[in-house]
Design an enzyme around this catalytic site. Structure first.
Site, PDB file in Angstrom:
ATOM      1  N   LYS A   1       0.840  -1.212   0.000  1.00 44.35           N
ATOM      2  CA  LYS A   1       0.000   0.000   0.000  1.00 44.35           C
ATOM      3  C   LYS A   1       0.875   1.262   0.000  1.00 44.35           C
ATOM      4  CE  LYS A   1      -2.070  -1.199   3.878  1.00 44.35           C
ATOM      5  NZ  LYS A   1      -1.385  -2.488   4.147  1.00 44.35           N
TER       6      LYS A   1
ATOM      7  N   ARG B   1     -10.294   0.081   8.382  1.00 48.52           N
ATOM      8  CA  ARG B   1      -9.664  -1.189   8.670  1.00 48.52           C
ATOM      9  C   ARG B   1     -10.634  -2.207   9.232  1.00 48.52           C
ATOM     10  NH1 ARG B   1      -3.923  -0.145   8.613  1.00 48.52           N
ATOM     11  NH2 ARG B   1      -2.864  -2.047   9.161  1.00 48.52           N
TER      12      ARG B   1
ATOM     13  N   ARG C   1      11.749  -5.317   5.351  1.00 49.46           N
ATOM     14  CA  ARG C   1      11.519  -3.913   4.981  1.00 49.46           C
ATOM     15  C   ARG C   1      12.405  -2.972   5.798  1.00 49.46           C
ATOM     16  NH1 ARG C   1       5.565  -1.893   5.320  1.00 49.46           N
ATOM     17  NH2 ARG C   1       5.742  -2.913   7.337  1.00 49.46           N
TER      18      ARG C   1
ATOM     19  N   ARG D   1      10.863  -0.818  11.227  1.00 53.16           N
ATOM     20  CA  ARG D   1       9.726  -0.471  12.072  1.00 53.16           C
ATOM     21  C   ARG D   1       9.645  -1.423  13.269  1.00 53.16           C
ATOM     22  NH1 ARG D   1       4.563   0.276   8.173  1.00 53.16           N
ATOM     23  NH2 ARG D   1       3.651  -1.057   9.774  1.00 53.16           N
TER      24      ARG D   1
ATOM     25  N   ARG E   1      -0.660  -9.187  13.136  1.00 54.38           N
ATOM     26  CA  ARG E   1      -1.211  -8.218  12.171  1.00 54.38           C
ATOM     27  C   ARG E   1      -1.958  -8.940  11.051  1.00 54.38           C
ATOM     28  NH1 ARG E   1       4.224  -5.164  10.942  1.00 54.38           N
ATOM     29  NH2 ARG E   1       3.084  -4.220   9.195  1.00 54.38           N
TER      30      ARG E   1
HETATM   31  P1  AP5 Z   1       4.812  -1.590   1.857  1.00 53.39           P
HETATM   32  O1  AP5 Z   1       4.456  -0.802   0.663  1.00 53.39           O
HETATM   33  O2  AP5 Z   1       5.532  -0.902   2.950  1.00 53.39           O
HETATM   34  O3  AP5 Z   1       3.519  -2.382   2.409  1.00 53.39           O
HETATM   35  P2  AP5 Z   1       2.226  -1.871   3.164  1.00 53.39           P
HETATM   36  O4  AP5 Z   1       1.053  -2.500   2.503  1.00 53.39           O
HETATM   37  O5  AP5 Z   1       2.228  -0.389   3.278  1.00 53.39           O
HETATM   38  O6  AP5 Z   1       2.451  -2.601   4.547  1.00 53.39           O
HETATM   39  P3  AP5 Z   1       2.342  -2.064   6.028  1.00 53.39           P
HETATM   40  O7  AP5 Z   1       3.139  -3.003   6.867  1.00 53.39           O
HETATM   41  O8  AP5 Z   1       2.678  -0.597   6.125  1.00 53.39           O
HETATM   42  O9  AP5 Z   1       0.827  -2.260   6.296  1.00 53.39           O
HETATM   43  P4  AP5 Z   1       0.121  -2.341   7.626  1.00 53.39           P
HETATM   44  O10 AP5 Z   1      -1.278  -2.238   7.190  1.00 53.39           O
HETATM   45  O11 AP5 Z   1       0.482  -3.498   8.464  1.00 53.39           O
HETATM   46  O12 AP5 Z   1       0.736  -1.080   8.465  1.00 53.39           O
HETATM   47  P5  AP5 Z   1       0.160   0.367   8.827  1.00 53.39           P
HETATM   48  O13 AP5 Z   1       1.291   1.276   8.910  1.00 53.39           O
HETATM   49  O14 AP5 Z   1      -0.988   0.719   7.971  1.00 53.39           O
HETATM   50  O15 AP5 Z   1       5.685  -2.851   1.340  1.00 53.39           O
HETATM   51  C1  AP5 Z   1       6.155  -3.850   2.261  1.00 53.39           C
HETATM   52  C2  AP5 Z   1       7.518  -4.395   1.795  1.00 53.39           C
HETATM   53  O16 AP5 Z   1       7.352  -5.096   0.575  1.00 53.39           O
HETATM   54  C3  AP5 Z   1       8.588  -3.323   1.524  1.00 53.39           C
HETATM   55  O17 AP5 Z   1       9.832  -3.830   1.887  1.00 53.39           O
HETATM   56  C4  AP5 Z   1       8.501  -3.097   0.006  1.00 53.39           C
HETATM   57  O18 AP5 Z   1       9.707  -2.646  -0.525  1.00 53.39           O
HETATM   58  C5  AP5 Z   1       8.141  -4.516  -0.479  1.00 53.39           C
HETATM   59  N1  AP5 Z   1       7.301  -4.542  -1.682  1.00 53.39           N
HETATM   60  C6  AP5 Z   1       6.224  -3.742  -1.960  1.00 53.39           C
HETATM   61  N2  AP5 Z   1       5.683  -4.073  -3.152  1.00 53.39           N
HETATM   62  C7  AP5 Z   1       6.403  -5.134  -3.614  1.00 53.39           C
HETATM   63  C8  AP5 Z   1       6.331  -5.939  -4.789  1.00 53.39           C
HETATM   64  N3  AP5 Z   1       5.404  -5.734  -5.733  1.00 53.39           N
HETATM   65  N4  AP5 Z   1       7.234  -6.946  -4.929  1.00 53.39           N
HETATM   66  C9  AP5 Z   1       8.193  -7.175  -3.997  1.00 53.39           C
HETATM   67  N5  AP5 Z   1       8.320  -6.423  -2.863  1.00 53.39           N
HETATM   68  C10 AP5 Z   1       7.435  -5.428  -2.675  1.00 53.39           C
HETATM   69  O19 AP5 Z   1      -0.432   0.104  10.295  1.00 53.39           O
HETATM   70  C11 AP5 Z   1       0.399  -0.216  11.376  1.00 53.39           C
HETATM   71  C12 AP5 Z   1      -0.411  -0.374  12.641  1.00 53.39           C
HETATM   72  O20 AP5 Z   1      -1.069   0.865  12.957  1.00 53.39           O
HETATM   73  C13 AP5 Z   1      -1.549  -1.397  12.565  1.00 53.39           C
HETATM   74  O21 AP5 Z   1      -1.095  -2.709  12.839  1.00 53.39           O
HETATM   75  C14 AP5 Z   1      -2.498  -0.871  13.651  1.00 53.39           C
HETATM   76  O22 AP5 Z   1      -2.057  -1.227  14.932  1.00 53.39           O
HETATM   77  C15 AP5 Z   1      -2.371   0.641  13.510  1.00 53.39           C
HETATM   78  N6  AP5 Z   1      -3.375   1.185  12.574  1.00 53.39           N
HETATM   79  C16 AP5 Z   1      -3.140   1.745  11.351  1.00 53.39           C
HETATM   80  N7  AP5 Z   1      -4.296   2.113  10.779  1.00 53.39           N
HETATM   81  C17 AP5 Z   1      -5.288   1.785  11.646  1.00 53.39           C
HETATM   82  C18 AP5 Z   1      -6.706   1.896  11.615  1.00 53.39           C
HETATM   83  N8  AP5 Z   1      -7.350   2.398  10.552  1.00 53.39           N
HETATM   84  N9  AP5 Z   1      -7.405   1.454  12.690  1.00 53.39           N
HETATM   85  C19 AP5 Z   1      -6.778   0.954  13.771  1.00 53.39           C
HETATM   86  N10 AP5 Z   1      -5.452   0.782  13.866  1.00 53.39           N
HETATM   87  C20 AP5 Z   1      -4.704   1.214  12.810  1.00 53.39           C
HETATM   88 MG    MG Z   2       2.324   0.956   4.878  1.00 52.37          MG
END
Ligand code: AP5
Ligand code: MG
Length: 207
Positions: free
Chosen positions: A13, A88, A122, A152, A163
């Site tokens: 994402k 979410r 990552r 992270r 997660r």
């Molecule tokens: P990346 O693009 O960083 O992936 P991402 O989908 O953004 O993954 P996240 O880990 O950020 O998602 P998340 O939903 O767990 O975390 P968030 O910060 O939202 O890519 C990942 C890796 O893959 C990288 O190394 C990249 O280089 C590689 N990659 C990407 N595309 C690729 C491809 N095509 N091929 C190969 N490699 C690739 O949330 C974190 C925490 O915050 C949650 O757990 C929760 O506790 C809280 N939170 C956030 N939002 C909410 C909400 N709405 N409600 C309640 N709690 C929330």
């Molecule tokens: Mg992300």
């Protein structure tokens, strides 16, 4: 246009949001980034969010919805935005429908087997860029801004397992939620590189 970016942890994402923001000038709003900034700043929201994030659980809905509702009133959100990591669960999606208009939900679909390695490998930069160790060739600074890369706190195997479970039980139902509204477009990534995934996203956005 207002877009919801849906996808499991590590689906890409953030990676795609950065490309979409550059090409389509849609504001990127990531609730995860907002929480991490609050944790870094030592705010009350940060203190509350940390325990949930470290456990791989969702931060309480009221807190999260209030943050997004407020963020969408800023002037820079007037010309369209992408919500990354929000909503979410169905409750958050219903709340969002009360204070904003969603035009499209882009669902980034990736085989779950690939996610653990992606997340644990990552490395991120404070500017928002993220990389995978396998493509860094030993580099420790961001190619875009020169900032120091780091891992992270929630990118460890135990938290990632939690997660993924949270995603499957609480977030995946949003696929049906947006499908029923006729707003869902799924991008099946297979083993596509980030640029190949972006090309598929552009096909959808250009329509
Ligand atoms: P990346 O693009 O960083 O992936 P991402 O989908 O953004 O993954 P996240 O880990 O950020 O998602 P998340 O939903 O767990 O975390 P968030 O910060 O939202 O890519 C990942 C890796 O893959 C990288 O190394 C990249 O280089 C590689 N990659 C990407 N595309 C690729 C491809 N095509 N091929 C190969 N490699 C690739 O949330 C974190 C925490 O915050 C949650 O757990 C929760 O506790 C809280 N939170 C956030 N939002 C909410 C909400 N709405 N409600 C309640 N709690 C929330
Ligand atoms: Mg992300």
């Amino acid at each position: 246009m207002n877009v919801v970016l849906l996808g499991a942890p590590g689906a890409g994402k953030g990676t795609q949001a950065s490309r979409i923001q550059e090409k389509y000038k849609l504001l990127h709003i990531s609730t995860g980034d907002i929480f991490r900034a609050n944790i870094k700043g030592g705010t009350e929201i940060g203190k509350l969010a940390k325990s949930y994030i470290d456990a791989g659980k969702l931060v309480p809905d009221e807190v999260t919805c209030d943050i997004v509702k407020d963020r969408l009133t800023w002037d820079d959100a007037n010309c369209g935005y992408m919500l990354d990591g929000f909503p979410r669960n169905v409750f958050q999606a219903e709340e969002l429908d009360k204070f904003a208009k969603v035009d499209l939900c882009l669902n980034i679909a990736v085989d779950e087997k690939l996610l653990m390695d992606r997340i644990c490998g990552r490395r991120v930069c404070a500017c928002g860029e993220s990389y995978h160790v396998s493509t860094l060739n030993g580099a420790t600074v961001c190619k875009k801004c020169g900032g120091e890369l780091y891992q992270r706190a929630d990118d460890n195997p135990e938290t990632v397992k939690s997660r993924l479970e949270t995603y499957n039980t609480q977030t995946a139902p949003l696929i049906d939620y947006y499908g029923a509204q006729g707003k869902l477009k799924t991008v099946n990534c297979g083993n596509d590189s980030p640029d190949e995934v972006f090309a598929k996203i552009c096909e959808i956005l250009d329509k």
